[in-house]
Design a protein around this motif. Sequence first.
Motif, PDB file in Angstrom:
ATOM      1  N   ALA A  22     115.513  -5.492   5.959  1.00 24.31           N
ATOM      2  CA  ALA A  22     115.138  -6.117   4.584  1.00 24.31           C
ATOM      3  C   ALA A  22     115.996  -5.774   3.674  1.00 24.31           C
ATOM      4  CB  ALA A  22     113.863  -6.972   4.647  1.00 24.31           C
ATOM      5  N   GLY A  23     116.828  -5.579   3.484  1.00 24.44           N
ATOM      6  CA  GLY A  23     117.405  -5.897   2.026  1.00 24.44           C
ATOM      7  C   GLY A  23     116.787  -6.380   1.032  1.00 24.44           C
ATOM      8  N   PRO A  24     118.111  -5.653   0.237  1.00 25.92           N
ATOM      9  CA  PRO A  24     117.267  -6.473  -1.570  1.00 25.92           C
ATOM     10  C   PRO A  24     117.043  -8.210  -1.219  1.00 25.92           C
ATOM     11  CG  PRO A  24     119.044  -5.627  -1.512  1.00 25.92           C
ATOM     12  CD  PRO A  24     118.737  -5.590  -0.461  1.00 25.92           C
ATOM     13  N   ASP A  25     117.643  -8.933  -0.555  1.00 21.95           N
ATOM     14  CA  ASP A  25     117.556 -10.570  -0.639  1.00 21.95           C
ATOM     15  C   ASP A  25     116.554 -10.820   0.057  1.00 21.95           C
ATOM     16  OD1 ASP A  25     118.992  -9.753   0.846  1.00 21.95           O
ATOM     17  OD2 ASP A  25     120.636 -11.353   0.619  1.00 21.95           O
ATOM     18  N   GLY A  26     115.779  -9.869   1.575  1.00 19.11           N
ATOM     19  CA  GLY A  26     114.514 -10.616   2.593  1.00 19.11           C
ATOM     20  C   GLY A  26     115.069 -10.195   3.762  1.00 19.11           C
ATOM     21  N   ALA A  27     116.507 -11.013   3.245  1.00 19.55           N
ATOM     22  CA  ALA A  27     117.129 -10.830   5.053  1.00 19.55           C
ATOM     23  C   ALA A  27     117.229  -9.876   5.618  1.00 19.55           C
ATOM     24  CB  ALA A  27     118.442 -12.090   4.960  1.00 19.55           C
ATOM     25  N   ALA A  28     117.657  -9.348   6.780  1.00 19.24           N
ATOM     26  CA  ALA A  28     118.470  -8.302   8.128  1.00 19.24           C
ATOM     27  C   ALA A  28     119.709  -8.342   6.965  1.00 19.24           C
ATOM     28  CB  ALA A  28     118.508  -8.127   9.582  1.00 19.24           C
ATOM     29  N   TYR A  29     120.113  -6.313   6.856  1.00 22.66           N
ATOM     30  CA  TYR A  29     121.387  -6.219   6.046  1.00 22.66           C
ATOM     31  C   TYR A  29     122.192  -6.341   7.784  1.00 22.66           C
ATOM     32  CZ  TYR A  29     124.993  -3.037   5.545  1.00 22.66           C
ATOM     33  OH  TYR A  29     126.791  -1.901   5.952  1.00 22.66           O
ATOM     34  N   LYS A  30     123.446  -6.808   7.565  1.00 22.85           N
ATOM     35  CA  LYS A  30     124.524  -7.626   7.942  1.00 22.85           C
ATOM     36  C   LYS A  30     126.093  -6.266   7.977  1.00 22.85           C
ATOM     37  CE  LYS A  30     123.800 -11.741   8.599  1.00 22.85           C
ATOM     38  NZ  LYS A  30     122.569 -12.252   8.155  1.00 22.85           N
ATOM     39  N   ALA A  31     126.028  -5.870   9.261  1.00 24.45           N
ATOM     40  CA  ALA A  31     127.528  -4.796   9.312  1.00 24.45           C
ATOM     41  C   ALA A  31     128.831  -5.515   8.435  1.00 24.45           C
ATOM     42  CB  ALA A  31     127.708  -4.699  10.583  1.00 24.45           C
ATOM     43  N   ARG A  32     129.232  -4.586   7.538  1.00 22.67           N
ATOM     44  CA  ARG A  32     130.496  -4.472   7.456  1.00 22.67           C
ATOM     45  C   ARG A  32     131.630  -4.774   7.736  1.00 22.67           C
ATOM     46  NH1 ARG A  32     125.759  -5.081   3.301  1.00 22.67           N
ATOM     47  NH2 ARG A  32     126.060  -6.447   1.395  1.00 22.67           N
ATOM     48  N   GLN A  33     132.866  -5.168   7.974  1.00 24.82           N
ATOM     49  CA  GLN A  33     134.194  -4.841   8.764  1.00 24.82           C
ATOM     50  C   GLN A  33     135.364  -4.454   7.452  1.00 24.82           C
ATOM     51  OE1 GLN A  33     134.097  -3.104  10.625  1.00 24.82           O
ATOM     52  NE2 GLN A  33     132.631  -4.071  11.967  1.00 24.82           N
ATOM     53  N   VAL A  34     136.162  -3.475   7.258  1.00 30.91           N
ATOM     54  CA  VAL A  34     136.502  -3.847   6.301  1.00 30.91           C
ATOM     55  C   VAL A  34     138.212  -4.492   7.006  1.00 30.91           C
ATOM     56  CG1 VAL A  34     136.937  -2.307   4.515  1.00 30.91           C
ATOM     57  CG2 VAL A  34     138.033  -1.687   6.398  1.00 30.91           C
ATOM     58  N   MET A  35     138.590  -5.242   6.270  1.00 32.44           N
ATOM     59  CA  MET A  35     140.230  -6.317   6.424  1.00 32.44           C
ATOM     60  C   MET A  35     141.521  -5.443   5.705  1.00 32.44           C
ATOM     61  SD  MET A  35     139.897  -8.689   8.298  1.00 32.44           S
ATOM     62  CE  MET A  35     140.358  -9.790   8.314  1.00 32.44           C
ATOM     63  N   PHE A  36     141.882  -4.081   6.948  1.00 33.78           N
ATOM     64  CA  PHE A  36     143.776  -4.511   6.367  1.00 33.78           C
ATOM     65  C   PHE A  36     145.139  -4.790   6.775  1.00 33.78           C
ATOM     66  CE2 PHE A  36     142.755   0.638   7.671  1.00 33.78           C
ATOM     67  CZ  PHE A  36     141.648   0.825   6.388  1.00 33.78           C
ATOM     68  N   GLN A  37     145.719  -5.088   5.668  1.00 34.54           N
ATOM     69  CA  GLN A  37     147.207  -5.850   5.689  1.00 34.54           C
ATOM     70  C   GLN A  37     148.204  -4.883   4.998  1.00 34.54           C
ATOM     71  OE1 GLN A  37     147.611  -8.585   2.652  1.00 34.54           O
ATOM     72  NE2 GLN A  37     147.466  -9.917   4.170  1.00 34.54           N
ATOM     73  N   THR A  38     149.038  -5.113   5.281  1.00 35.01           N
ATOM     74  CA  THR A  38     150.792  -4.076   5.228  1.00 35.01           C
ATOM     75  C   THR A  38     150.971  -4.505   3.711  1.00 35.01           C
ATOM     76  OG1 THR A  38     150.959  -4.059   7.763  1.00 35.01           O
ATOM     77  CG2 THR A  38     152.884  -3.889   5.685  1.00 35.01           C
ATOM     78  N   HIS A  39     150.958  -3.755   3.297  1.00 34.13           N
ATOM     79  CA  HIS A  39     151.465  -3.900   1.575  1.00 34.13           C
ATOM     80  C   HIS A  39     152.907  -3.258   1.217  1.00 34.13           C
ATOM     81  CE1 HIS A  39     150.869  -4.896  -2.437  1.00 34.13           C
ATOM     82  NE2 HIS A  39     150.806  -2.758  -3.197  1.00 34.13           N
ATOM     83  N   LEU A  40     153.649  -3.918   0.985  1.00 31.36           N
ATOM     84  CA  LEU A  40     155.023  -4.022   0.686  1.00 31.36           C
ATOM     85  C   LEU A  40     154.941  -3.355  -0.410  1.00 31.36           C
ATOM     86  CD1 LEU A  40     157.178  -5.748   2.332  1.00 31.36           C
ATOM     87  CD2 LEU A  40     156.928  -4.169   3.471  1.00 31.36           C
ATOM     88  N   MET A  41     155.786  -2.103  -0.589  1.00 32.09           N
ATOM     89  CA  MET A  41     155.685  -1.332  -2.342  1.00 32.09           C
ATOM     90  C   MET A  41     157.489  -1.446  -2.464  1.00 32.09           C
ATOM     91  SD  MET A  41     153.890   1.581  -1.201  1.00 32.09           S
ATOM     92  CE  MET A  41     152.165   1.348  -1.337  1.00 32.09           C
ATOM     93  N   GLY A  42     158.294  -0.861  -3.098  1.00 31.63           N
ATOM     94  CA  GLY A  42     159.373   0.268  -3.454  1.00 31.63           C
ATOM     95  C   GLY A  42     159.725   0.428  -4.959  1.00 31.63           C
ATOM     96  N   ALA A  43     160.915   1.392  -4.701  1.00 26.28           N
ATOM     97  CA  ALA A  43     161.015   1.341  -6.331  1.00 26.28           C
ATOM     98  C   ALA A  43     161.253   0.707  -7.077  1.00 26.28           C
ATOM     99  CB  ALA A  43     162.357   2.907  -5.921  1.00 26.28           C
TER     100      ALA A  43
END
Lengths: 136, 139
Positions: free
Chosen positions: B35-56
């Motif tokens: 159980a986590g702090p809220d009493g419910a079981a911990y849920k696995a987390r996943q990150v979402m990647f995205q292409t981020h255009l940059m330039g000078a």
Amino acid sequence: MLDRLTTGLEFQTQALALRAERQRLLASNIANADTPGYQAKDMDFARALREAVGQAPGQASVTHAAHLSQSPNGLATSTRQFAIQAQTNLDTNGVDMDRERAAFADNTLRYEATLRFINGSVRTTLDAMRSHNAAV
Amino acid sequence: MSMFQIFNISGSAVSAQSQRLNVVASNLANVDTVAGPDGAAYKARQVMFQTHLMGANGQLDEASAGVKVTQITEDQTPGRRVFDPKHPKADGTGYVTYSNVNSVEEMVNMISASRSYQNNVEVMNTAKNLLQKTLQMGQ
């Protein structure tokens, strides 16, 4: 007279700028190896360089004062294309890490070679300008 | 000099991958939590990647494609249920719900993240060497 000294250098300068551009492109591919949906990009280096220097190497492509000279950045954009995928991934990511790393190493070496050519021709020019009587 | 952009590109990738490694670490740490702090079981987390255009100078360029983490999602699959009537967190039927973290999946994620991290660091080192040599041009 003076442009004869620099035309040889001009070709290598264009090559160096295009090599730097390709290095950036390959770094982007490697950075996005885990991004879903990203497609690897590469540039047609031979065509970009041919267009940058005109048909004959060592000759500037601008033949008229009113012509606009093309910047290496613009050429790198026009010759940019998607790299052909070797295999398809489930998340449609088109980066082949082995190929990108090989291309990166190859481009690094060629960048250094171009740098060495520039250094060599600068040294040759300096040697030619040096007085014969000067103490070595 | 367009090569300076490489530090921004690979830097963004390194920071995204380290964030992914962080998430993997917290998932692995919570494999056996009930159980986590809220009493419910911990849920696995996943990150979402995205292409981020940059330039000078504010100009976006397709050749400078960095990475950014857009969001962290929670895996909604039901957690692992183990029959253990003596456990204080057991429900009426005697089952205890653990977190839904798949440790094998997380290990694979961890290896992939650390490889990508290394690759990007290597790219930055190479770019640094090349720029140093460029600065010495003509000497």
